[in-house]
Design an enzyme around this catalytic site. Structure first.
Site, PDB file in Angstrom:
ATOM      1  N   ARG A 114       0.815  -1.232   0.000  1.00  7.17           N
ATOM      2  CA  ARG A 114       0.000   0.000   0.000  1.00  7.17           C
ATOM      3  C   ARG A 114       0.846   1.279   0.000  1.00  7.17           C
ATOM      4  O   ARG A 114       0.376   2.339   0.393  1.00  7.17           O
ATOM      5  CB  ARG A 114      -0.989   0.020   1.159  1.00  7.17           C
ATOM      6  CG  ARG A 114      -1.965  -1.125   1.077  1.00  7.17           C
ATOM      7  CD  ARG A 114      -3.161  -0.939   1.964  1.00  7.17           C
ATOM      8  NE  ARG A 114      -4.073  -2.043   1.761  1.00  7.17           N
ATOM      9  CZ  ARG A 114      -3.993  -3.211   2.388  1.00  7.17           C
ATOM     10  NH1 ARG A 114      -3.041  -3.405   3.293  1.00  7.17           N
ATOM     11  NH2 ARG A 114      -4.838  -4.169   2.121  1.00  7.17           N
ATOM     12  N   LYS A 136       3.690  11.590 -11.092  1.00  4.15           N
ATOM     13  CA  LYS A 136       2.871  10.754 -11.978  1.00  4.15           C
ATOM     14  C   LYS A 136       3.579   9.417 -12.175  1.00  4.15           C
ATOM     15  O   LYS A 136       4.787   9.372 -12.409  1.00  4.15           O
ATOM     16  CB  LYS A 136       2.687  11.421 -13.341  1.00  4.15           C
ATOM     17  CG  LYS A 136       1.619  12.494 -13.327  1.00  4.15           C
ATOM     18  CD  LYS A 136       1.315  12.971 -14.742  1.00  4.15           C
ATOM     19  CE  LYS A 136       0.236  14.028 -14.725  1.00  4.15           C
ATOM     20  NZ  LYS A 136       0.004  14.606 -16.074  1.00  4.15           N
ATOM     21  N   ASN A 140       0.248  19.802 -20.157  1.00  4.31           N
ATOM     22  CA  ASN A 140      -0.093  18.918 -21.278  1.00  4.31           C
ATOM     23  C   ASN A 140      -0.069  19.661 -22.615  1.00  4.31           C
ATOM     24  O   ASN A 140      -0.521  19.117 -23.630  1.00  4.31           O
ATOM     25  CB  ASN A 140      -1.471  18.283 -21.053  1.00  4.31           C
ATOM     26  CG  ASN A 140      -1.469  17.407 -19.808  1.00  4.31           C
ATOM     27  OD1 ASN A 140      -0.452  16.781 -19.501  1.00  4.31           O
ATOM     28  ND2 ASN A 140      -2.565  17.389 -19.070  1.00  4.31           N
ATOM     29  N   HIS A 165       8.919  10.614 -27.767  1.00  4.62           N
ATOM     30  CA  HIS A 165       7.842  11.401 -27.163  1.00  4.62           C
ATOM     31  C   HIS A 165       8.060  12.916 -27.315  1.00  4.62           C
ATOM     32  O   HIS A 165       7.173  13.644 -27.764  1.00  4.62           O
ATOM     33  CB  HIS A 165       7.698  11.022 -25.691  1.00  4.62           C
ATOM     34  CG  HIS A 165       6.692  11.853 -24.958  1.00  4.62           C
ATOM     35  ND1 HIS A 165       5.353  11.814 -25.263  1.00  4.62           N
ATOM     36  CD2 HIS A 165       6.827  12.772 -23.958  1.00  4.62           C
ATOM     37  CE1 HIS A 165       4.698  12.658 -24.474  1.00  4.62           C
ATOM     38  NE2 HIS A 165       5.569  13.253 -23.675  1.00  4.62           N
TER      39      HIS A 165
END
Ligand code: GLY
Length: 378
Positions: free
Chosen positions: A133, A155, A257, A277
């Site tokens: 966890r 992220k 973004n 990317h």
């Protein structure tokens, strides 16, 4: 819903000249530090080794060969190397990493160190957030893209058959160590890919970061160590401010973004890995500027040309036409538009764009009509 992000309204901006050195604090809860500079990997063991906590390392196999020795003091820590490339961000590999953490007998007081680019960072961050966890993770990014973007902000992700980064969590690292000496061995196309995220950071932040990147373009391409350190530190400082404001991307963080909805459409159409990317992000930035102009959002009419020149100076495509020419890929407009409909940041089938009004002022959640999208991508 349309919202906007205005960098100037988000706290006092420190000029990049003041950065030198450099430790940047990310003011999330809890806060953590990003150390940027030559040789900082030697500090990782001291940071993670406190109170006898167990430590394991997850590394990109190619990076481990070149740089694992820099993690002085962690030579005996259990280490799992994963193959380079997006293919390692899979459900199967995630299972293997979780098994590795269990075999290494890590517990809730332990720490996973990731070494490499966005692949071990995203994969290791996700495994750390799930194992028992949640255990601590420390990132040691060795690509420019991971230093300026992926390693900061928590992220984590793996890819699914349906798309890139579709399964993930937010799990902030305890610290980040960006050793700029490792950039000396970074393959040319990966360095260029990192420049795509540098330009994005500069457009989101605005001046003086944009001017700093412009002034430094030649030195960055030549891998001048001081220029790299200065620009990485300034980009991290800019990202830290956005992430501290909005750690879970509920609003202003979506400015990061910029160019990415287009980029994900391009990457999906080309086949993941065919266009790096950050190179897809560069073309996506050009498309975002064109869309902002077409929709009457672009308030600074010098910005598209200025950005195009900067992208070219960094060896990047300034738009989709340039990317088609440099990659030899057809990237048909209809296919890219369809692939953009699958972007996880919008509703399925209805892409919403992040568009610049001017450097440092970004519009969020701008809907785009299919006909306009097809025209932009032609
Ligand atoms: N890569 C964009 C973000 O971290 O939000």
């Amino acid at each position: 819903m349309k919202r906007s992000f205005d960098a100037a309204a988000r706290g006092a901006r420190r000029p990049p000249e003041d950065v030198g050195g450099t430790v940047v604090e990310v003011g999330t809860n809890p806060a953590y530090e990003v150390s940027v500079g030559p040789g900082v990997l030697a500090d990782v063991a001291g940071f993670v080794g406190g109170a006898g906590a167990r430590v394991a390392v997850l590394a990109d196999a190619r990076v481990a060969e070149l740089h694992a020795h820099r993690l002085a003091g962690l030579e005996r820590a259990p280490r799992l190397d994963v193959p380079p490339g997006e293919g390692s961000k899979s459900l199967a590999r995630l299972g293997a990493v979780l098994d590795f953490l269990a075999e290494a007998e890590l517990d809730r007081s332990s720490c996973l160190v990731t070494l490499g680019g966005g692949v071990p960072g995203d994969l290791g961050g996700l495994a750390a957030s799930l194992f028992k966890r949640g255990i601590a993770v420390v990132h040691a990014p060795t690509t420019l893209l991971a230093m300026v973007d992926a390693s900061v902000g928590g992220k984590t992700a793996i890819n699914l058959a349906a798309g890139k980064n579709l399964a993930g969590t937010f799990h902030q690292p305890r610290a980040v160590f960006a050793d700029t000496e490792t950039l000396a061995t970074l393959p040319e196309d990966e360095l260029r890919s990192g420049f795509g995220e540098v330009v994005k950071a500069a457009l989101v932040e605005g001046e003086p970061l944009l001017a700093l990147v412009e002034e430094s373009a030649g030195a960055l391409v030549a891998r001048d160590p001081d220029a790299l350190e200065r620009v990485v530190a300034a980009c991290v400082r800019a990202k830290a401010r956005v992430v501290a404001d909005d750690p879970h991307e509920r609003g202003p963080r979506r400015a990061l973004n910029l160019g990415h909805t287009f980029a994900h459409g391009i990457e999906r159409t080309a086949g993941y890995g065919a266009v790096p990317h950050g190179v897809a992000v560069a073309a996506g930035i050009g498309l975002a500027l064109a869309a902002a102009r077409a929709l009457g959002i672009l308030a600074d009419d010098t910005l598209a040309d200025r950005t195009g020149r900067l992208l070219e100076a960094l060896g990047l495509p300034r738009d989709l036409t340039a990317l088609r020419a440099s990659s030899g890929l057809a990237l048909p407009a209809a296919d890219v538009a369809r692939a953009m409909g699958h972007d996880k940041k919008g509703r399925v089938g209805a892409p919403e764009l992040v568009l610049p009004a001017r450097a440092g002022a970004i519009e969020l959640g701008v809907p785009v009509e299919p006909a306009m999208l097809t025209r932009l991508l032609a």
